[in-house]
Design a protein around this motif. Structure first.
Motif, mmCIF file in Angstrom:
data_model
loop_
_atom_site.group_PDB
_atom_site.id
_atom_site.type_symbol
_atom_site.label_atom_id
_atom_site.label_comp_id
_atom_site.label_asym_id
_atom_site.label_seq_id
_atom_site.Cartn_x
_atom_site.Cartn_y
_atom_site.Cartn_z
ATOM 1 N N ASP A 243 71.011 52.938 -20.310
ATOM 2 C CA ASP A 243 72.201 52.147 -19.966
ATOM 3 C C ASP A 243 73.057 52.875 -18.944
ATOM 4 O OD1 ASP A 243 71.419 50.171 -21.677
ATOM 5 O OD2 ASP A 243 72.804 50.700 -23.284
ATOM 6 N N LEU A 244 73.233 54.178 -19.111
ATOM 7 C CA LEU A 244 74.055 54.945 -18.168
ATOM 8 C C LEU A 244 73.429 54.928 -16.777
ATOM 9 C CD1 LEU A 244 76.328 56.798 -17.338
ATOM 10 C CD2 LEU A 244 75.033 58.740 -18.285
ATOM 11 N N LEU A 245 72.138 55.216 -16.689
ATOM 12 C CA LEU A 245 71.473 55.229 -15.388
ATOM 13 C C LEU A 245 71.522 53.851 -14.726
ATOM 14 C CD1 LEU A 245 68.401 57.451 -16.289
ATOM 15 C CD2 LEU A 245 70.187 58.026 -14.639
ATOM 16 N N THR A 246 71.370 52.805 -15.535
ATOM 17 C CA THR A 246 71.412 51.445 -14.999
ATOM 18 C C THR A 246 72.803 51.102 -14.481
ATOM 19 O OG1 THR A 246 69.638 50.725 -16.475
ATOM 20 C CG2 THR A 246 71.067 49.011 -15.566
ATOM 21 N N THR A 251 76.607 50.282 -10.085
ATOM 22 C CA THR A 251 77.841 50.645 -9.386
ATOM 23 C C THR A 251 77.591 50.765 -7.890
ATOM 24 O OG1 THR A 251 78.751 51.808 -11.319
ATOM 25 C CG2 THR A 251 79.632 52.413 -9.156
ATOM 26 N N GLU A 252 76.531 51.445 -7.523
ATOM 27 C CA GLU A 252 76.226 51.609 -6.104
ATOM 28 C C GLU A 252 75.768 50.305 -5.471
ATOM 29 O OE1 GLU A 252 74.754 55.323 -4.494
ATOM 30 O OE2 GLU A 252 74.148 55.886 -6.520
ATOM 31 N N LEU A 253 74.982 49.522 -6.202
ATOM 32 C CA LEU A 253 74.569 48.219 -5.674
ATOM 33 C C LEU A 253 75.782 47.329 -5.441
ATOM 34 C CD1 LEU A 253 71.449 47.616 -7.941
ATOM 35 C CD2 LEU A 253 71.412 47.912 -5.455
ATOM 36 N N ILE A 266 65.211 52.597 -13.177
ATOM 37 C CA ILE A 266 64.096 51.694 -13.475
ATOM 38 C C ILE A 266 63.140 52.343 -14.472
ATOM 39 C CG2 ILE A 266 62.043 50.612 -12.480
ATOM 40 C CD1 ILE A 266 63.680 50.178 -9.915
ATOM 41 N N THR A 267 62.819 53.620 -14.245
ATOM 42 C CA THR A 267 61.892 54.329 -15.135
ATOM 43 C C THR A 267 62.453 54.438 -16.543
ATOM 44 O OG1 THR A 267 61.021 55.593 -13.268
ATOM 45 C CG2 THR A 267 60.631 56.481 -15.470
ATOM 46 N N ALA A 268 63.772 54.695 -16.661
ATOM 47 C CA ALA A 268 64.396 54.808 -17.983
ATOM 48 C C ALA A 268 64.310 53.488 -18.737
ATOM 49 C CB ALA A 268 65.851 55.247 -17.830
ATOM 50 N N GLN A 269 64.545 52.369 -18.055
ATOM 51 C CA GLN A 269 64.446 51.071 -18.720
ATOM 52 C C GLN A 269 63.004 50.766 -19.119
ATOM 53 O OE1 GLN A 269 66.683 49.145 -19.859
ATOM 54 N NE2 GLN A 269 68.576 49.643 -18.782
ATOM 55 N N LEU A 270 62.046 51.135 -18.280
ATOM 56 C CA LEU A 270 60.637 50.910 -18.629
ATOM 57 C C LEU A 270 60.202 51.793 -19.786
ATOM 58 C CD1 LEU A 270 59.156 50.628 -15.020
ATOM 59 C CD2 LEU A 270 59.417 48.770 -16.680
#
Length: 710
Positions: A243-246, A251-253, A266-270
């Motif tokens: 969640d934090l990485l996403t 934020t940047e997007l 993306i890797t963390a969510q996968l």
């Protein structure tokens, strides 16, 4: 007279019970008021029994601090946030002797009112209210004082607590603001603070996200990266880490930038999706998988900028998905029990043309086959069905169904689409989006399934939800789009893959050749400028070079203005474009013609048609301009330049240019005289009509649709 105030969050499910209670209150001499947080017409209360007031709040009326408070508040408190703002309700509550919560959601509001009117009794339900009314006696002064002190203390304590929390949040916001984080000392302090030991994961995540956001807004990406890395190393919970990485990536997007940590998010969510799948929780696995695809297909990355990481390196960009168990499960072929049946010979072929909302590319196809006696055509837009519309837009439900293998959602899709599959011999699905995913969610039976994929979908998550083992044919409008799609979707290659076709768009070009006035020779035209991908600023650069030679050259922008509302990246581009227009429009060098229903008429003023896009699957507007007799100038679309197929293989070599300088040189040569301009335009028109007119391309569609499955 005893006053009773009844508060309800919704109209009562059994109005007769409320009416009976109101009649009993009236018989006992009570004055009753009813406040309902819905439309007053829904209450069905006789005005002779009670004064009724409705508090239905229009969404557009909820603004500013109230909107923020409602978003943060628990469900039971939201009603009170509305109630405390209403003068009528406050007056009735102050006069009440009995306060009644008609339902559970109204209890908190009645409790809050009772804290402010200590004389009143507070009840939940009509039966307790009637009992309290009967048993009510005037309380002793000591009891009144005790209740007043308790209520005042409670309100004061809650007010002080809210004030303290607000002050703490304000202090933290300032302490982690851009100015502090941009300072080396502040950056050093907060990088160590977010990585301090023994901080709960949730608190560490929230604090890190605040520091990260301030750092990227302050233009300190290195500080943001260091703080993030320091905190991530301390976070144990996979959900919190993902969640934090996403949120950092989002934020940047949101600022219109490509996140430095996009791959990690993306890797963390996968990884989280794989973990949930191993624990047999397909719902949470689907949610995480959907988050990963949403990040990877965010429009800032592919649509609102002038480049895309997907086309730069498809294999590298999609590598995390290739390694994910959950993502690979999406691509597993589920197959069909029987192959598609041959074209019937004893009756007309039944052709179902289907899409979701956008049928812009189906008009000629639909008209041709509806006119054929040996074809029976039905048209289905999934958006036309109010009930199905919601189903068609639920991508997360499709993820969950595929991962679990069975779902109530899938059963609804089966019930909805099975009659269409049973009727059709051939289903032609335009756009490889929700429609294609839903029609392949279940075995299509003997129906032949054809899917046409346009360029937009190649950057989207929907094709990854399509079971191509249930698709017989996939159609592209160009070779370069086929190449990109097969790089993105390995399911389109191999022995079990569907047949791949390249069939040009269906376009009636015969209506475009019309006489052009001599002055059109100096008019450049750009049809369609509503998105960043059209890159109208490239066309403006061509115009600037031409006007250094001859100020008669003008640029006509045909179509709606660029949509700057899609993202911060689009707005940044739109701002740059607007500065160009502010410079060139006053002199008439650039003219915005706006949207038109008569494109052939608008093109009579265009002497040179431009394709300034960074990507196109085909570019109908360019071909229509060429058919009209305008000189075509095609930018070598950067998304595909240098690859085996692209603009240079789709169009004649002398149409395509590498940069604005080459474009200007070709235009100056082609428009040097009226005779050379008209001759060049005539040749372009002949090529367009002989190559892409519907009279030519319809035969490719006949082979596709009428020859039957392989």
């Amino acid at each position: 007279m005893t006053n009773v105030l009844i508060v309800a969050s919704v109209p009562p499910p059994q109005p007769a019970i409320l009416t009976d209670a109101l009649e009993r209150f009236k018989a006992k001499g009570a004055s009753v008021s009813v406040a309902c947080f819905a439309n007053v017409e829904d209450m069905s209360v006789d005005p002779a029994l009670a004064e009724v007031r409705g508090f239905a709040v229009a969404p557009e009326a909820i603004t500013g601090r109230l909107r923020d408070a409602l978003r943060r508040a628990p469900q039971n408190r939201r009603m009170w946030l509305h109630a405390r703002r209403d003068g009528w309700l406050r007056r009735r509550a102050a006069e009440a002797d009995v306060l009644v919560a008609l339902d559970a959601r109204a209890v908190h509001t009645v409790w809050e009112l009772a804290q402010r009117n200590t004389r009143a009794s507070a009840c939940h339900g009509l039966v307790p209210a009637l009992k309290e009314f009967d048993a009510r006696r005037t309380p002793t002064p000591g009891t009144v004082l005790e209740r007043q002190v308790a209520a005042t203390a409670s309100i004061g304590a809650r007010g002080a607590r809210r004030l303290a929390v607000r002050a703490a949040k304000t202090t933290l916001k300032k302490a982690t603001g851009q100015k502090v984080v941009a300072n080396p000392a502040g950056a050093w302090l907060w990088t160590r603070a977010v990585s301090a030991p023994r901080i709960p994961d949730g608190l560490r995540s929230r604090l890190t996200l605040r520091v990260y956001g301030s750092a990227v807004r302050a233009g300190r990406p290195a500080t943001a990266a260091r703080a993030s890395a320091a905190a991530i190393g301390r976070i144990k919970d996979p959900q919190t880490r993902a969640d934090l990485l996403t949120k950092q990536a989002q934020t940047e997007l949101g600022l219109g930038r490509v996140p430095a940590g996009l791959h990690d998010a993306i890797t963390a969510q996968l990884d989280l999706a794989d973990l949930r799948l191993r624990k047999r929780d397909p719902k949470k696995a689907a949610f995480a998988l959907s988050n990963a695809f949403s990040l990877a297909s965010n429009r800032v990355l592919h649509f609102d900028r002038l480049s895309s990481p997907l086309t730069d390196d498809p294999a590298g960009y999609l590598a995390p998905f290739r390694d994910s168990v959950a993502a690979k499960k999406l691509a597993e072929p589920r197959g069909r029990a029987t192959p598609a049946a041959p074209i019937p010979t004893d009756r007309p072929m039944r052709l179902l043309l289907t899409t979701l909302i956008n049928d812009n590319f189906l008009r000629e196809i639909r008209e041709r086959y509806e006119a054929m006696p040996n074809v029976e055509v039905r048209f289905l837009d999934l958006d036309d069905d109010p009930a199905g519309r919601v189903l068609a837009r639920s991508g997360s439900s499709v993820f969950e169904h595929i991962l679990s293998g069975r779902s109530a959602y899938g059963d609804k899709i089966e019930q909805w689409l099975r009659p269409h599959l049973d009727w059709a011999d051939t289903v032609f699905i335009d756009w490889c989006q929700a429609t294609a995913a839903l029609f392949t969610l279940h075995d299509p039976g003997t129906a032949r399934i054809i899917v046409r994929l346009h360029s937009f979908e190649a950057f989207n998550f929907w094709p990854h939800l399509v079971d191509f083992s249930r698709v017989d044919d996939v159609v592209f409008v160009s070779d370069h789009l086929r190449d990109l799609s097969t790089a993105v979707l390995p399911q389109l290659t191999g022995e079990a893959a569907p047949r791949l076709w390249v069939v040009d768009n269906a376009m009636d070009l015969q209506r475009y050749p019309r006489p052009k006035p001599a002055e059109a020779r100096f008019n450049l035209g750009l049809v369609g400028v509503g998105s960043v991908a059209k890159d109208p600023r490239w066309a403006i650069e061509v115009l600037r070079r031409l006007r250094r030679h001859d100020e008669r050259y003008q640029l006509l922008l045909i179509g709606s203005d660029l949509n700057a509302r899609t993202s911060a990246a689009a707005k940044q581009y739109a701002n740059q474009l607007q500065r160009d227009l502010d410079e060139l429009e006053p002199s008439g060098a650039v003219q915005r013609r706006g949207q038109t229903d008569d494109v052939p008429g608008a093109l009579t003023e265009v002497g040179v048609i431009l394709s300034s896009s960074v990507r196109e699957s085909f570019h109908c507007g360019l071909v229509e301009g060429a058919a009209s007799g305008a000189v075509p100038i095609v930018r070598d679309w950067p998304f595909f330049a240098g690859k085996p197929h692209g603009a240079r293989t789709l169009f004649p070599a002398d149409w395509v240019v590498a940069d604005p300088d080459e474009a200007a040189e070709r235009i100056l040569a082609a428009t040097a005289t009226e005779e050379s301009w008209r001759e060049t335009g005539r040749a372009a028109s002949e090529h367009a009509l002989k190559t892409w007119d519907w009279s030519i391309t319809q035969h490719d569609f006949d082979r596709l649709l009428l020859d039957g499955p392989a």
